[in-house]
Design a protein around this motif. Structure first.
Motif, mmCIF file in Angstrom:
data_model
loop_
_atom_site.group_PDB
_atom_site.id
_atom_site.type_symbol
_atom_site.label_atom_id
_atom_site.label_comp_id
_atom_site.label_asym_id
_atom_site.label_seq_id
_atom_site.Cartn_x
_atom_site.Cartn_y
_atom_site.Cartn_z
ATOM 1 N N ARG A 28 10.673 50.199 26.752
ATOM 2 C CA ARG A 28 9.828 50.501 27.909
ATOM 3 C C ARG A 28 9.262 51.925 27.854
ATOM 4 N N ASP A 31 5.839 52.325 29.166
ATOM 5 C CA ASP A 31 5.811 52.064 30.613
ATOM 6 C C ASP A 31 6.199 53.335 31.364
ATOM 7 N N TYR A 32 7.236 54.007 30.885
ATOM 8 C CA TYR A 32 7.685 55.249 31.527
ATOM 9 C C TYR A 32 6.603 56.330 31.447
ATOM 10 N N ASN A 34 3.394 55.835 31.273
ATOM 11 C CA ASN A 34 2.347 55.452 32.222
ATOM 12 C C ASN A 34 2.751 55.757 33.659
ATOM 13 N N GLU A 35 4.007 55.459 34.008
ATOM 14 C CA GLU A 35 4.493 55.718 35.371
ATOM 15 C C GLU A 35 4.484 57.212 35.674
ATOM 16 N N LEU A 36 4.981 58.003 34.760
ATOM 17 C CA LEU A 36 5.019 59.452 34.961
ATOM 18 C C LEU A 36 3.601 60.022 35.069
ATOM 19 N N ALA A 38 0.844 58.418 36.011
ATOM 20 C CA ALA A 38 0.251 57.968 37.279
ATOM 21 C C ALA A 38 0.804 58.780 38.449
ATOM 22 N N SER A 39 2.089 59.050 38.420
ATOM 23 C CA SER A 39 2.707 59.848 39.472
ATOM 24 C C SER A 39 2.111 61.256 39.512
ATOM 25 N N GLN A 91 -2.177 53.940 29.672
ATOM 26 C CA GLN A 91 -3.166 53.938 30.756
ATOM 27 C C GLN A 91 -3.750 55.340 30.878
#
Length: 104
Positions: A28, A31-32, A34-36, A38-39, A91
């Motif tokens: 993942r 994914d991490y 992308n999450e970081l 986006a945050s 992303q």
């Protein structure tokens, strides 16, 4: 002072699994990332992406281009090659994020 997220060299040469230079860590991982990212964007912080790519003759790879000379050597990551492309799972906001091609 201001925080930023800097994502370094998350490109197919290192993440795709299709090249000998690719490796897999946490499944993942992207994914991490992308999450970081986006945050950070949602908080108005800059997100930066770097990658490497070199001229056809590799002369812009500096000393790193002299260590080895195999098809998988750093200086053989050429512009517009699959190895130079960012991983498709990322992303990247091409309007807001900063993207840099590093040279040695």
């Amino acid at each position: 002072r201001r925080l930023a997220v800097v994502n370094v060299d998350i490109q197919k040469a290192y993440t795709s699994g299709e090249f000998p230079t690719s490796y897999t860590t946490d499944p993942r991982q992207l994914d991490y990332v992308n999450e970081l990212s986006a945050s950070a964007r949602s908080r108005g912080l800059p997100v930066v992406w770097t990658h490497v790519a070199y001229m056809e003759d590799g002369s812009d790879a500096g000393v790193w281009g002299t260590r080895t000379n195999t098809p998988d050597s750093l200086q053989n990551i050429k512009f517009d090659s699959r190895r130079s492309e960012f991983d498709d799972r990322l992303q990247i906001d091409r309007v807001r994020d900063a993207v840099y091609c590093k040279k040695m």
